[in-house]
Scaffold this active site. Sequence first.
Site, mmCIF file in Angstrom:
data_model
loop_
_atom_site.group_PDB
_atom_site.id
_atom_site.type_symbol
_atom_site.label_atom_id
_atom_site.label_comp_id
_atom_site.label_asym_id
_atom_site.label_seq_id
_atom_site.Cartn_x
_atom_site.Cartn_y
_atom_site.Cartn_z
ATOM 1 N N HIS A 165 8.041 -18.789 30.898
ATOM 2 C CA HIS A 165 6.681 -19.332 31.000
ATOM 3 C C HIS A 165 6.604 -20.381 32.119
ATOM 4 C CE1 HIS A 165 3.128 -19.062 28.147
ATOM 5 N NE2 HIS A 165 2.672 -19.957 28.991
ATOM 6 N N ARG B 39 3.257 -31.739 27.380
ATOM 7 C CA ARG B 39 3.734 -31.994 28.738
ATOM 8 C C ARG B 39 3.353 -33.423 29.110
ATOM 9 N NH1 ARG B 39 2.521 -26.369 29.117
ATOM 10 N NH2 ARG B 39 0.376 -26.745 29.713
ATOM 11 N N ARG C 254 1.994 -20.247 39.323
ATOM 12 C CA ARG C 254 1.476 -21.411 40.070
ATOM 13 C C ARG C 254 1.050 -21.100 41.506
ATOM 14 N NH1 ARG C 254 5.649 -23.026 36.793
ATOM 15 N NH2 ARG C 254 5.235 -24.746 35.353
ATOM 16 N N GLY D 293 9.247 -19.041 38.799
ATOM 17 C CA GLY D 293 9.930 -19.589 39.967
ATOM 18 C C GLY D 293 9.771 -18.780 41.241
HETATM 19 C C1 LIG Z 1 -1.750 -23.164 34.605
HETATM 20 C C2 LIG Z 1 -0.978 -22.104 33.892
HETATM 21 C C3 LIG Z 1 -1.551 -21.439 32.797
HETATM 22 C C4 LIG Z 1 -0.834 -20.439 32.136
HETATM 23 N N1 LIG Z 1 -1.445 -19.762 31.128
HETATM 24 C C5 LIG Z 1 -0.796 -18.718 30.533
HETATM 25 C C6 LIG Z 1 -1.468 -17.907 29.570
HETATM 26 O O1 LIG Z 1 -2.639 -18.123 29.246
HETATM 27 N N2 LIG Z 1 -0.760 -16.872 29.036
HETATM 28 C C7 LIG Z 1 0.541 -16.596 29.374
HETATM 29 O O2 LIG Z 1 1.141 -15.655 28.859
HETATM 30 N N3 LIG Z 1 1.186 -17.360 30.303
HETATM 31 C C8 LIG Z 1 0.535 -18.391 30.894
HETATM 32 N N4 LIG Z 1 1.169 -19.109 31.863
HETATM 33 C C9 LIG Z 1 2.533 -18.717 32.292
HETATM 34 C C10 LIG Z 1 2.460 -17.665 33.409
HETATM 35 O O3 LIG Z 1 1.953 -16.444 32.943
HETATM 36 C C11 LIG Z 1 3.831 -17.402 34.033
HETATM 37 O O4 LIG Z 1 4.730 -17.045 33.009
HETATM 38 C C12 LIG Z 1 4.400 -18.591 34.808
HETATM 39 O O5 LIG Z 1 3.389 -19.318 35.444
HETATM 40 C C13 LIG Z 1 5.387 -18.075 35.839
HETATM 41 O O6 LIG Z 1 6.028 -19.127 36.479
HETATM 42 P P1 LIG Z 1 5.617 -19.722 37.922
HETATM 43 O O7 LIG Z 1 4.402 -20.563 37.660
HETATM 44 O O8 LIG Z 1 6.811 -20.504 38.302
HETATM 45 O O9 LIG Z 1 5.315 -18.562 38.831
HETATM 46 C C14 LIG Z 1 0.484 -20.120 32.529
HETATM 47 C C15 LIG Z 1 1.049 -20.792 33.627
HETATM 48 C C16 LIG Z 1 0.340 -21.752 34.304
HETATM 49 C C17 LIG Z 1 0.974 -22.426 35.491
#
Ligand SMILES: Cc1cc2nc3c(=O)[nH]c(=O)nc-3n(C[C@H](O)[C@H](O)[C@H](O)COP(=O)(O)O)c2cc1C
Length: 409
Positions: free
Chosen positions: A298, A183, A353, A331
Amino acid sequence: MPGGSGDQARVAQVSGERALREAIGFEDFRVLAKRRLPRVLFDSIEGGAGEEVTLRANRMAFDQIALRPRQANAPAEVDLSVTLLGDTFRTPVMLAPCGSARIVHPSGELAVARAAAGAGALYVVPHLGGTHCETIRQQTEGPLWYQIYLYGGREIAEPAVRRAWAAGYRTLVVTVDNARTTRARDVRNGFRSLMTKDRMGSVPHLGQLLARPRWLAGFVRDGMPTACPNALYPDGRVMEPGDVAAASQRPDAQFRWNDFDWLRDIWPGALIVKGILTAEDAARAVAHGASGIIVSNHGGRTLDGLEPSLRALAEIVPAVASDFPVLLDSGIRRATDVVKALCLGARAVLLGRPYMFALSYGEAGVTRLLALLDSDLRQTLAALGSASLRDLDLTYIRVPADWQVRSTS
Ligand SMILES: Cc1cc2nc3c(=O)[nH]c(=O)nc-3n(C[C@H](O)[C@H](O)[C@H](O)COP(=O)(O)O)c2cc1C
């Protein structure tokens, strides 16, 4: 819960704990987090892969759907409960697995789990989090699932899932979209050198940490916890952030369906696949015995250019049996987003987030976020003329003509 641009955030002119009380929408929590967290951390949460096309598309997809209310039909009471895999939850809003909570706030995953328990919301505890999965299970009351990656291959995943089962977790979320991409914001901000405590590499970036003394003091007092105590090597060593990139790039870290079959053999409980984006993969998940899927890209953090998960949901729901649980993330920012996803057939949604930003204020932040969403969801349902989430269907929304959805006839 309203959104708006940074300039419109209600908290913009207010500071301290009062700012949290003033927060009314996602944008407020974003601004609060930006104020409290060093840029490297804020950006690593907010950012997406590549040019962040998918990150933006996730939001635009929600905006493309319009609501169709049943007027003069306001219910006396609104029921937000949802039943999944035999368990009933007070809300369809769940908390997605997000590593690095402990870096955002020293109370980390425990604060998230406690706030979730208070709201009756399910929390998916991340494999690569900063708190022992046993501690979270023992010290909190609410519903928890456990998420696993294959980083480092089966030799790391197997003891982790056995530990999770022994600790009392009964549903395992298997994240299959684990392709790690660089990223741009992380590179610019020196995320890697700071997280791996690379002294020389960190020097040019230290100013970001010093600019947030309150956060820095908490992080230092907490022992600068960047390791992943749920991911242990066979020799008992804990996975450190410096190992994560290598562990995720090993050929055996790339998830394959035979890994799912293997997990099914060693995990006695339910298995949910997270990261499905097509009807074909949903059918594969069903064929391999998944108990449910999470439609997710994700949050736009892996491969840029992926389809918005909301649109993928529209394709997937008609392709699986109506009693097969399909959840969605990526989202979701406000109550109307939750409703739109549920109208398209999601049984529940997960936030990433929004709660990570709210966590910059610890448990109180996440509690406030969930309380706001709860009351907004009740208001939204009442305004739509629906008494229960179970009633929501395609008749409550207008979907762009080129989206593939199940016919309502
Ligand atoms: C800071 C951060 C760390 C994340 N770490 C993981 C993780 O360890 N395992 C995983 O399956 N998804 C991880 N994700 C993805 C989230 O589980 C999720 O799919 C995603 O944040 C959803 O989108 P949104 O942020 O728009 O709500 C992470 C997302 C963020 C923002």
